[in-house]
Design a protein around this motif. Structure first.
Motif, PDB file in Angstrom:
ATOM      1  N   LEU A   1       0.830  -1.085   0.062  1.00 24.58           N
ATOM      2  CA  LEU A   1       0.174   0.073   0.048  1.00 24.58           C
ATOM      3  C   LEU A   1       0.800   1.125   0.012  1.00 24.58           C
ATOM      4  O   LEU A   1       0.645   2.118  -0.788  1.00 24.58           O
ATOM      5  CB  LEU A   1      -0.785   0.110   1.336  1.00 24.58           C
ATOM      6  CG  LEU A   1      -2.105  -0.906   1.140  1.00 24.58           C
ATOM      7  CD1 LEU A   1      -2.743  -0.945   2.403  1.00 24.58           C
ATOM      8  CD2 LEU A   1      -2.899  -0.814   0.023  1.00 24.58           C
TER       9      LEU A   1
ATOM     10  N   SER B   1       0.979   4.273  -2.496  1.00 23.25           N
ATOM     11  CA  SER B   1       0.601   5.818  -2.023  1.00 23.25           C
ATOM     12  C   SER B   1       1.802   6.833  -2.019  1.00 23.25           C
ATOM     13  O   SER B   1       1.526   7.885  -2.287  1.00 23.25           O
ATOM     14  CB  SER B   1       0.135   5.636  -0.507  1.00 23.25           C
ATOM     15  OG  SER B   1      -0.766   4.523  -0.334  1.00 23.25           O
TER      16      SER B   1
ATOM     17  N   LEU C   1       1.042   8.186  -4.949  1.00 24.21           N
ATOM     18  CA  LEU C   1      -0.487   8.906  -5.155  1.00 24.21           C
ATOM     19  C   LEU C   1      -0.413  10.003  -4.571  1.00 24.21           C
ATOM     20  O   LEU C   1      -1.361  10.200  -3.335  1.00 24.21           O
ATOM     21  CB  LEU C   1      -1.442   7.918  -4.729  1.00 24.21           C
ATOM     22  CG  LEU C   1      -2.990   8.130  -5.218  1.00 24.21           C
ATOM     23  CD1 LEU C   1      -3.063   8.094  -6.767  1.00 24.21           C
ATOM     24  CD2 LEU C   1      -3.751   7.162  -4.271  1.00 24.21           C
TER      25      LEU C   1
ATOM     26  N   GLU D   1       1.621   6.701   4.978  1.00 26.07           N
ATOM     27  CA  GLU D   1       1.174   6.381   3.722  1.00 26.07           C
ATOM     28  C   GLU D   1      -0.001   5.578   3.525  1.00 26.07           C
ATOM     29  O   GLU D   1      -0.868   5.651   2.909  1.00 26.07           O
ATOM     30  CB  GLU D   1       2.311   5.826   2.929  1.00 26.07           C
ATOM     31  CG  GLU D   1       3.213   6.854   2.288  1.00 26.07           C
ATOM     32  CD  GLU D   1       4.496   6.523   1.913  1.00 26.07           C
ATOM     33  OE1 GLU D   1       4.849   5.299   1.966  1.00 26.07           O
ATOM     34  OE2 GLU D   1       5.506   7.345   1.782  1.00 26.07           O
TER      35      GLU D   1
ATOM     36  N   GLN E   1      -3.053   7.176   4.614  1.00 22.27           N
ATOM     37  CA  GLN E   1      -3.512   8.292   3.762  1.00 22.27           C
ATOM     38  C   GLN E   1      -4.337   7.422   2.575  1.00 22.27           C
ATOM     39  O   GLN E   1      -5.161   7.816   2.046  1.00 22.27           O
ATOM     40  CB  GLN E   1      -2.373   8.697   2.880  1.00 22.27           C
ATOM     41  CG  GLN E   1      -2.568   9.346   1.643  1.00 22.27           C
ATOM     42  CD  GLN E   1      -1.567   9.154   0.420  1.00 22.27           C
ATOM     43  OE1 GLN E   1      -0.456   8.625   0.678  1.00 22.27           O
ATOM     44  NE2 GLN E   1      -2.171   9.039  -0.680  1.00 22.27           N
ATOM     45  N   PHE E   2      -3.709   6.005   2.409  1.00 22.98           N
ATOM     46  CA  PHE E   2      -4.261   5.240   1.322  1.00 22.98           C
ATOM     47  C   PHE E   2      -5.852   4.976   1.551  1.00 22.98           C
ATOM     48  O   PHE E   2      -6.759   5.233   0.759  1.00 22.98           O
ATOM     49  CB  PHE E   2      -3.519   3.949   1.083  1.00 22.98           C
ATOM     50  CG  PHE E   2      -4.351   3.070   0.391  1.00 22.98           C
ATOM     51  CD1 PHE E   2      -3.958   2.926  -1.054  1.00 22.98           C
ATOM     52  CD2 PHE E   2      -5.433   1.936   0.672  1.00 22.98           C
ATOM     53  CE1 PHE E   2      -4.691   1.960  -1.987  1.00 22.98           C
ATOM     54  CE2 PHE E   2      -5.833   1.078  -0.229  1.00 22.98           C
ATOM     55  CZ  PHE E   2      -5.608   1.160  -1.490  1.00 22.98           C
TER      56      PHE E   2
ATOM     57  N   ILE F   1      -7.826   8.508   1.480  1.00 21.17           N
ATOM     58  CA  ILE F   1      -8.310   8.907  -0.012  1.00 21.17           C
ATOM     59  C   ILE F   1      -9.479   7.880  -0.434  1.00 21.17           C
ATOM     60  O   ILE F   1     -10.176   8.513  -0.952  1.00 21.17           O
ATOM     61  CB  ILE F   1      -7.059   8.575  -0.815  1.00 21.17           C
ATOM     62  CG1 ILE F   1      -5.863   9.723  -0.755  1.00 21.17           C
ATOM     63  CG2 ILE F   1      -7.240   8.437  -2.319  1.00 21.17           C
ATOM     64  CD1 ILE F   1      -6.145  10.942  -1.375  1.00 21.17           C
TER      65      ILE F   1
ATOM     66  N   TYR G   1      -3.687  -2.673  -6.707  1.00 14.72           N
ATOM     67  CA  TYR G   1      -4.520  -1.562  -6.157  1.00 14.72           C
ATOM     68  C   TYR G   1      -4.450  -0.346  -7.132  1.00 14.72           C
ATOM     69  O   TYR G   1      -5.414   0.163  -7.344  1.00 14.72           O
ATOM     70  CB  TYR G   1      -3.702  -0.867  -5.042  1.00 14.72           C
ATOM     71  CG  TYR G   1      -3.244  -1.930  -3.732  1.00 14.72           C
ATOM     72  CD1 TYR G   1      -4.479  -2.845  -3.337  1.00 14.72           C
ATOM     73  CD2 TYR G   1      -2.245  -1.885  -3.190  1.00 14.72           C
ATOM     74  CE1 TYR G   1      -4.346  -3.634  -2.416  1.00 14.72           C
ATOM     75  CE2 TYR G   1      -2.004  -2.785  -2.180  1.00 14.72           C
ATOM     76  CZ  TYR G   1      -2.969  -3.545  -1.742  1.00 14.72           C
ATOM     77  OH  TYR G   1      -2.734  -4.328  -0.540  1.00 14.72           O
TER      78      TYR G   1
ATOM     79  N   SER H   1      -2.709  12.887   1.573  1.00 13.61           N
ATOM     80  CA  SER H   1      -1.953  12.520   0.549  1.00 13.61           C
ATOM     81  C   SER H   1      -0.912  13.386   0.182  1.00 13.61           C
ATOM     82  O   SER H   1       0.378  13.021  -0.196  1.00 13.61           O
ATOM     83  CB  SER H   1      -2.700  12.265  -0.659  1.00 13.61           C
ATOM     84  OG  SER H   1      -2.888  13.310  -1.539  1.00 13.61           O
TER      85      SER H   1
ATOM     86  N   SER I   1       1.746  12.882   2.964  1.00  7.91           N
ATOM     87  CA  SER I   1       2.855  11.742   3.076  1.00  7.91           C
ATOM     88  C   SER I   1       3.457  11.846   1.862  1.00  7.91           C
ATOM     89  O   SER I   1       4.669  11.030   1.949  1.00  7.91           O
ATOM     90  CB  SER I   1       1.902  10.349   2.957  1.00  7.91           C
ATOM     91  OG  SER I   1       1.186  10.325   1.942  1.00  7.91           O
TER      92      SER I   1
END
Lengths: 93, 545
Positions: free
Chosen positions: B58, B62, B65, B189, B192-193, B196, B289, B347, B350
């Protein structure tokens, strides 16, 4: 001459790497990330549910109480993470 | 800087601020709890190689992203349509799978603590120096540039002062990485994933329901906007101005492989796992993902186009980046809007943390330890890592303020950074798969590749030769890669190869045997999952042909 210098620099780098790994011989546990994820999404879910109950018509465009629905989704999500965390703690002890 | 007060797009209330505040408390709290696990430099820079695979996977995704990417890609989808999905599918997944199956065994097996360190093991000190120094500089500058861009967005959305945004986010990032190093960065991160997805997923649902479903959406956007390949026969037949060969060679091959396979920012996540197999599984997992990210960015961009046609564009219209915020503003009530803003903030922060941790690792292991202080204790390098974190954040803030003064220089610098990435992939490819590649072959190949990218940009193939600047980037990347590839081979043929002893574990053919992997059940093999990922990718491409 040039290639000889290159050999020593590569081997020197290798030695330094070994030194770092020698210091960190033991592997240890860390904080289980499922706990903070479960907690924060759970808290957010509850806040959204509360907002959904106190002001059901907050969303003006569509006639959907999205705060309530999404709050519930987040609470279910949070519960799954907290259960997974609990199970992994039980397994260790 | 415009001094006039601009009316912010969002009207947010106390409940929204509480949601944002809870997020700040959590990230600092996570850093605080991780502090006690940071005993050695390896703990700080590579999480002691103990991160579970799914967490690293992940984080791998991230780290790339960022908030700017999400807003920018949604805006691009408004402008170019579904072609933007190429950046996610052909432009990422093949490279991630190649990294997993073919490159990770050598990266991880070499025990290199960073990407530049692999270069010193495989090639020589000058090759490492070129990569380490350019990476360190670019990472810090990029972090500052995106910090400024983000502060601008928060000013438009929320009316926040630029200085407040810059200092607040920097200080929070600084606190949590100084405490927990890479682990802090990875944990945030992952957080954050989920934020988001949870914060933005209601958006396409609400907008689709409002518009009347997928088919109703298709009726409201131009025909060419919903096809991935059938519109790329020639450069003039699609909104992006690029034909299929440019997409495949430039984006699909050179740019994405150059980024995903050699950029330490993402590869560092895979380095943090416990063994070779786990490190291979990280990019494979991330590829699954990654396939679904277009739901958040491309679909929302198309929905914005259907709902607000003609509202976004070049000045004086609102910028394309506002596609997603306009949708949020239309559909999100108080509460959900706070969650959406938190998702963007998370996001962004991170992304910055990822830049700073990659910078500190490369600075400490590849510059400080390699050239400045060679024989210090491990505790000293751990201390240096914390100092470098502070310095990295301060340099980012400085860059943000420079960006504020000289906007156009910054766009220009981003182009210059592109010169370094494309040729690097050729250096790694030959280094890992051709035993005969010599130390100086690698060095001169890399240097000539970088120089050729610059020469093409300024003289031979400037943007005006191509139908769009994006087509220019794709094609120049391809040629720079080819120059590096060719020069490396030619110089290698005339210089002395490295001995088998030196190449052990670094090159295909001298791979270190991974005892754990031999006994694995078939469904646990990364290769099997990689093939599955390719199949899903092909199906997606056919669906939107």
């Amino acid at each position: 001459m040039e290639t000889k210098k290159a050999i020593t620099s590569s081997l020197e780098a290798k030695e330094r790497i070994e030194k770092t790994f020698a210091v960190t011989a033991e592997k240890h546990d860390s904080l289980d990330i499922r706990l903070p994820i479960g907690l924060i999404t759970g808290i957010y879910g509850l806040i959204l549910i509360m907002l959904g109950i106190t002001d059901p018509h907050a969303s003006t465009v569509l006639n959907i109480n999205i705060n309530l629905i999404w709050g519930a989704v987040m609470c279910i999500f949070a519960a799954l993470f907290l259960i997974a965390h609990k199970l992994s703690v039980n397994k260790k002890t | 800087m415009p001094e006039k007060v601009i009316q912010p797009l969002f009207h947010i209330s106390t409940a929204d601020y509480i949601i944002i505040g809870i997020y700040f408390l959590f990230v600092i709290g996570i850093g605080y709890f991780l502090k006690k696990y940071m005993k050695t430099s390896l703990d700080f820079f590579l999480s002691g190689r103990t991160i579970p695979t799914w967490v690293a996977g992940l984080a791998f995704l991230s780290a790339n992203l960022g908030a700017l990417e999400i807003l920018g890609m949604a805006g691009s989808s408004y402008k170019y349509g579904i072609l933007v999905a190429h950046f996610y599918w052909i432009g990422a997944i093949p490279a991630m799978l190649f990294l997993a199956v073919f490159m990770m065994p050598f990266y991880y097996g070499s025990k290199a603590r960073s990407v530049p360190e692999y270069l010193v093991l495989r090639y020589n000190e000058p090759t490492r120096a070129v990569n380490a120094i350019s990476f360190a500089i670019m990472t810090v500058l990029m972090s500052g540039i995106s910090m400024y861009a983000m502060a601008l967005i928060f000013q438009i959305l929320l009316g926040w002062d630029l200085n407040t945004s810059i200092w607040l986010s920097s200080i929070i990032v600084l606190i949590y990485i100084t405490f927990g190093g890479l682990t802090s960065s990875i944990y945030n991160e992952v957080l954050q994933f989920f934020l988001i997805w949870l914060g933005l997923l209601p958006l396409p649902f609400l907008a689709l329901k409002d518009i009347g479903g997928w088919n109703a959406l298709l009726k409201r956007i131009p025909e060419g906007f919903t096809h991935l390949w059938s519109v790329t026969g020639t450069a003039n037949s699609n909104p992006m101005g690029i034909e299929y060969l440019g997409v495949i060679l430039g984006l699909g091959f050179v740019l994405s492989f150059g980024y995903w396979c050699t950029d330490f920012l993402v590869v560092q996540r895979a380095f943090s796992t416990k063994n070779i197999r786990a490190s291979q599984q990280v990019p494979v997992l991330a590829s699954f993902y990654k396939m679904f990210v277009p739901i958040l960015v491309v679909l929302t961009g198309l929905l914005a186009l259907a709902l607000f046609p003609g509202q976004l564009g070049d000045y004086p219209k609102q910028p394309y980046d506002m596609a997603l915020p306009l949708l949020i503003n239309k559909y999100y009530p108080v509460g959900l809007i706070g969650l959406g803003i938190t998702a963007l903030l998370a996001s962004f922060m991170s992304g910055m943390a990822g830049n700073v941790t990659a910078f500190t690792t490369v600075w400490t292991y590849d510059i400080y330890e390699a050239y400045i202080n060679k024989n210090a204790t491990d505790a000293h390098y751990l201390w240096m890592g914390r100092i470098a974190t502070v310095v990295g954040v301060i340099l980012s803030i400085g860059t943000a303020y420079i960006a504020m003064q000289y906007r156009s220089i910054m766009d220009f610098m981003q182009t210059i950074f592109g010169f370094f990435n494309a040729p690097l992939f050729a250096t790694f490819l030959l280094g890992m798969f051709w035993k005969r590649t010599t130390a100086w072959g690698g060095f001169w190949g890399l240097v000539s590749g970088i120089c050729s990218a610059a020469i093409m940009f300024f003289w031979l193939l400037p943007d005006k030769v191509f139908t769009s600047s994006m087509a220019g980037n794709f094609w120049r990347a391809w040629w720079a890669w080819l120059v590096c590839f060719t020069i490396t081979i030619v110089v290698s043929l005339f210089t002395k190869p490295k001995t088998i002893e030196e190449l052990k574990g670094l090159v295909y053919g001298y791979r270190v045997t991974d005892e754990d992997a031999k006994a694995l059940a078939w469904y646990k093999k990364p290769e099997v999952w990689a093939i599955l990922s390719v199949i899903v990718l092909i199906i997606l491409n056919i669906m939107f042909w």
